[in-house]
Design an enzyme around this catalytic site. Sequence first.
Site, PDB file in Angstrom:
ATOM      1  N   HIS A  44     -77.689  -8.109 -47.522  1.00 22.83           N
ATOM      2  CA  HIS A  44     -76.803  -8.871 -48.408  1.00 22.83           C
ATOM      3  C   HIS A  44     -75.691  -9.563 -47.621  1.00 22.83           C
ATOM      4  O   HIS A  44     -74.600  -9.774 -48.147  1.00 22.83           O
ATOM      5  CB  HIS A  44     -76.213  -7.957 -49.484  1.00 22.83           C
ATOM      6  CG  HIS A  44     -77.247  -7.413 -50.422  1.00 22.83           C
ATOM      7  ND1 HIS A  44     -77.851  -8.177 -51.393  1.00 22.83           N
ATOM      8  CD2 HIS A  44     -77.810  -6.187 -50.504  1.00 22.83           C
ATOM      9  CE1 HIS A  44     -78.727  -7.452 -52.048  1.00 22.83           C
ATOM     10  NE2 HIS A  44     -78.736  -6.234 -51.529  1.00 22.83           N
ATOM     11  N   TRP A  51     -41.999   4.353 -33.092  1.00 24.12           N
ATOM     12  CA  TRP A  51     -43.153   3.509 -33.400  1.00 24.12           C
ATOM     13  C   TRP A  51     -42.610   2.360 -34.224  1.00 24.12           C
ATOM     14  O   TRP A  51     -42.123   2.544 -35.328  1.00 24.12           O
ATOM     15  CB  TRP A  51     -44.184   4.316 -34.180  1.00 24.12           C
ATOM     16  CG  TRP A  51     -45.537   3.700 -34.295  1.00 24.12           C
ATOM     17  CD1 TRP A  51     -46.570   3.791 -33.411  1.00 24.12           C
ATOM     18  CD2 TRP A  51     -46.025   2.912 -35.387  1.00 24.12           C
ATOM     19  NE1 TRP A  51     -47.666   3.117 -33.874  1.00 24.12           N
ATOM     20  CE2 TRP A  51     -47.375   2.563 -35.094  1.00 24.12           C
ATOM     21  CE3 TRP A  51     -45.487   2.459 -36.587  1.00 24.12           C
ATOM     22  CZ2 TRP A  51     -48.151   1.795 -35.941  1.00 24.12           C
ATOM     23  CZ3 TRP A  51     -46.268   1.690 -37.440  1.00 24.12           C
ATOM     24  CH2 TRP A  51     -47.585   1.364 -37.111  1.00 24.12           C
ATOM     25  N   ASN A  87     -36.623   8.907 -38.345  1.00 22.77           N
ATOM     26  CA  ASN A  87     -38.023   8.644 -38.677  1.00 22.77           C
ATOM     27  C   ASN A  87     -38.082   8.216 -40.129  1.00 22.77           C
ATOM     28  O   ASN A  87     -37.407   8.805 -40.977  1.00 22.77           O
ATOM     29  CB  ASN A  87     -38.885   9.900 -38.501  1.00 22.77           C
ATOM     30  CG  ASN A  87     -39.136  10.232 -37.060  1.00 22.77           C
ATOM     31  OD1 ASN A  87     -38.817   9.454 -36.160  1.00 22.77           O
ATOM     32  ND2 ASN A  87     -39.705  11.400 -36.821  1.00 22.77           N
ATOM     33  N   GLY A  88     -38.939   7.237 -40.434  1.00 19.46           N
ATOM     34  CA  GLY A  88     -39.072   6.783 -41.809  1.00 19.46           C
ATOM     35  C   GLY A  88     -38.727   5.309 -41.937  1.00 19.46           C
ATOM     36  O   GLY A  88     -38.591   4.592 -40.941  1.00 19.46           O
ATOM     37  N   ARG A  99     -47.967  11.664 -31.737  1.00 21.18           N
ATOM     38  CA  ARG A  99     -47.608  11.059 -33.023  1.00 21.18           C
ATOM     39  C   ARG A  99     -47.621   9.533 -32.949  1.00 21.18           C
ATOM     40  O   ARG A  99     -47.620   8.862 -33.957  1.00 21.18           O
ATOM     41  CB  ARG A  99     -46.234  11.548 -33.469  1.00 21.18           C
ATOM     42  CG  ARG A  99     -46.205  13.029 -33.765  1.00 21.18           C
ATOM     43  CD  ARG A  99     -44.793  13.510 -34.074  1.00 21.18           C
ATOM     44  NE  ARG A  99     -44.293  12.966 -35.320  1.00 21.18           N
ATOM     45  CZ  ARG A  99     -44.495  13.500 -36.517  1.00 21.18           C
ATOM     46  NH1 ARG A  99     -45.213  14.596 -36.632  1.00 21.18           N
ATOM     47  NH2 ARG A  99     -43.983  12.953 -37.594  1.00 21.18           N
ATOM     48  N   LYS A 132     -64.166   6.465 -35.290  1.00 16.19           N
ATOM     49  CA  LYS A 132     -63.906   7.144 -34.021  1.00 16.19           C
ATOM     50  C   LYS A 132     -64.025   6.167 -32.858  1.00 16.19           C
ATOM     51  O   LYS A 132     -63.227   6.184 -31.934  1.00 16.19           O
ATOM     52  CB  LYS A 132     -64.893   8.309 -33.810  1.00 16.19           C
ATOM     53  CG  LYS A 132     -64.584   9.553 -34.607  1.00 16.19           C
ATOM     54  CD  LYS A 132     -63.427  10.333 -34.045  1.00 16.19           C
ATOM     55  CE  LYS A 132     -62.146  10.259 -34.787  1.00 16.19           C
ATOM     56  NZ  LYS A 132     -61.950   9.946 -36.101  1.00 16.19           N
ATOM     57  N   CYS A 155     -43.543   8.481 -35.067  1.00 18.01           N
ATOM     58  CA  CYS A 155     -42.321   8.741 -34.316  1.00 18.01           C
ATOM     59  C   CYS A 155     -42.119  10.242 -34.135  1.00 18.01           C
ATOM     60  O   CYS A 155     -42.808  11.059 -34.731  1.00 18.01           O
ATOM     61  CB  CYS A 155     -41.093   8.152 -34.984  1.00 18.01           C
ATOM     62  SG  CYS A 155     -41.253   6.447 -35.502  1.00 18.01           S
ATOM     63  N   LYS A 188     -50.368   9.672 -35.068  1.00 19.23           N
ATOM     64  CA  LYS A 188     -51.108  10.834 -35.562  1.00 19.23           C
ATOM     65  C   LYS A 188     -50.782  11.118 -37.018  1.00 19.23           C
ATOM     66  O   LYS A 188     -51.657  11.363 -37.825  1.00 19.23           O
ATOM     67  CB  LYS A 188     -50.781  12.051 -34.706  1.00 19.23           C
ATOM     68  CG  LYS A 188     -51.525  13.331 -35.112  1.00 19.23           C
ATOM     69  CD  LYS A 188     -53.012  13.204 -34.891  1.00 19.23           C
ATOM     70  CE  LYS A 188     -53.732  14.497 -35.165  1.00 19.23           C
ATOM     71  NZ  LYS A 188     -55.195  14.350 -35.031  1.00 19.23           N
ATOM     72  N   GLU A 207     -61.110   3.177 -32.999  1.00 17.27           N
ATOM     73  CA  GLU A 207     -59.700   3.524 -32.811  1.00 17.27           C
ATOM     74  C   GLU A 207     -59.366   3.904 -31.384  1.00 17.27           C
ATOM     75  O   GLU A 207     -58.206   3.786 -30.981  1.00 17.27           O
ATOM     76  CB  GLU A 207     -59.271   4.626 -33.794  1.00 17.27           C
ATOM     77  CG  GLU A 207     -59.927   5.971 -33.614  1.00 17.27           C
ATOM     78  CD  GLU A 207     -59.537   6.965 -34.700  1.00 17.27           C
ATOM     79  OE1 GLU A 207     -58.533   6.732 -35.393  1.00 17.27           O
ATOM     80  OE2 GLU A 207     -60.239   7.965 -34.863  1.00 17.27           O
ATOM     81  N   GLU A 233     -67.216   7.502 -40.457  1.00 19.00           N
ATOM     82  CA  GLU A 233     -66.384   8.235 -39.506  1.00 19.00           C
ATOM     83  C   GLU A 233     -66.787   7.918 -38.067  1.00 19.00           C
ATOM     84  O   GLU A 233     -65.927   7.782 -37.192  1.00 19.00           O
ATOM     85  CB  GLU A 233     -66.478   9.741 -39.774  1.00 19.00           C
ATOM     86  CG  GLU A 233     -65.672  10.611 -38.815  1.00 19.00           C
ATOM     87  CD  GLU A 233     -64.180  10.342 -38.844  1.00 19.00           C
ATOM     88  OE1 GLU A 233     -63.480  10.837 -37.942  1.00 19.00           O
ATOM     89  OE2 GLU A 233     -63.695   9.640 -39.759  1.00 19.00           O
TER      90      GLU A 233
END
Length: 608
Positions: free
Chosen positions: A504, A75, A101-102, A27, A485, A2, A603, A488, A481
């Site tokens: 396995h 968000w 926010n939170g 964000r 990338k 947010c 973000k 996402e 990584e």
Amino acid sequence: MCGIVGYIGDEQAAPILLDGLSKLEYRGYDSAGIAVYGDQGIKVVKATGRLKVLDELTHGGSMLPGTTGIGHTRWATHGAPSDINAHPHFNKDESIVVVHNGIIENYLKLKKRLQSKGYEFVSETDTEVLAHLLDYYYEGDPLEAITKIMHRVEGSYALGILFRDHPDELYAVRKDSPLIVGESGDGNLIASDVPAVLKYTRDVYFIENEEIVCLTKDKITFYNIDEEEISKEPTRIGWDMEAAEKGGYEHFMLKEIYEQPKAVADTLNPRIKDGKIVIDELGMTDEDIRKIKKIFIVACGSAYHTGVTGKYVFEGLARIPVEVDLASEFRYRNPILEPDTLVIIVSQSGETADSLAALREAKARGIRVLGIVNVVGSSIAREADNVMYTWAGPEISVATTKAYSTQLAAQYLLAVKFAHARGVITDEELAGYISDLKKLPDQIELVLGCKEKVQRFANRYLAAKDIFFIGRGIDYAISLEGSLKLKEISYIHSEAYAAGELKHGTISLIEEGTLVTAVLTQEELYQKMISNMVEVRTRGAFVMAVTNVGNQEVEKTADFVLYIPKTNRYFTNSLAIIPLQLFGYYVSLGKGLDVDKPRNLAKSVTVE
């Protein structure tokens, strides 16, 4: 997660709010809204979707005249994305308006209590509880009402608040969610992050936990939770607005990929002096370093992946045992933290909620904490015993690239310094490692030259359903990584595996045409990796390999090969990750997706 922006001054507030919110789009959000105090009182407009919807609804802010206001990008956590659930939220008579926010953890208990007293709720959010709770305690003094709710609310919050009875004041408060105050000649601002205010000022105050601020157009006053006035010193932001703009690139992600040579150099060069690694901010003597018996690297997401690499580097170079923990699991597994342990918290924003909680857990047990962060003055930077800044500059794209690379560089520096301080490497070996580190920026620049080759290859896999990344040792960390990338920003299912684990179970997923990306930078593991590549290729996989220049044997097994310059085996991640970043970028671009703002992601994850 947010974004909050607030303004009070001589200029029209709405255009400033919209502009500030646009700088916080990275964000992550699903709706947006603004509240402006004008001649007709407090007016609110909010809308689901991208900020441009709100901009069009308000005609660029011109439909909401007034010089005081607050804005928000949401968000969704409590309640689906909708116009009703979007912020700001009013109290019952629309005399108090709040952005938040939170997460309020005890909101259901508070909501039931307020409902029993006749308060009606129109949204599904936890934030609306705050508006009604402020109304319940407000008796003419905003500061008193704010401190009362702070004593009763559990969870995390950064709040921007307007009171109809106080038209010349804007209030803000924080607990475990970032908030800054900007001071400019035309007025004063609040925001979740620096880019929102850079157009107007570089002088910002970082608000600490349980601090309150009252802004007028020409004054900023800070208070603690006991309503006592406190003094704070501003911080001068070193980078300018241009650093937070695209600069001619189509997306921030591509710009930031190309900024990696400079970002890595900016992390390394100030700490390499006269043939030695000098990390003044570490605050540790060689004797202190020699006393360290164990290191925990704690982080989330891509920062966690740098820690996986860091484990190989610290253990291989400095011979110190290392555990790598996901921050969201660290404190819940009751880790064994013995004396002479160092906890390293890695975070781009310095505000990651789980990482911050891990830091506090370690400190509560008397353990020394080193923060590796990018954002100056962030919560982790302030609360850690020592902080090592990566100096990557603003990173706007949700998918991290240059922050990841600079976190790697910081850990290389630490590992080499620790190895030398502990006598594991000689002066001559130290000189060799430093030489290799100093070459990395130019080598990254060289790898970026494969852009067009990667783009052509990426266009073949726009319709892929499943892609696998495999590697051994440090190459496994690179694969983690590279897979992240891709998934996402392209929304293609992608997984990374230690190559030896294929047999396995995972190899059952390989079928005709499946793309398998194999990373081979560790020479002692070449033959084992080639065996794994043969295993998947014989089952129909198409194999892309990323390997060192000179490893021609891989061409017999791989269908497509990307070469990187040779470097020290501990530093190969910094080079091998570049083509994987580009691959993810060009797959997303080819699919026509929003590269910089992937769906459902934020973000800075400031809630657990």
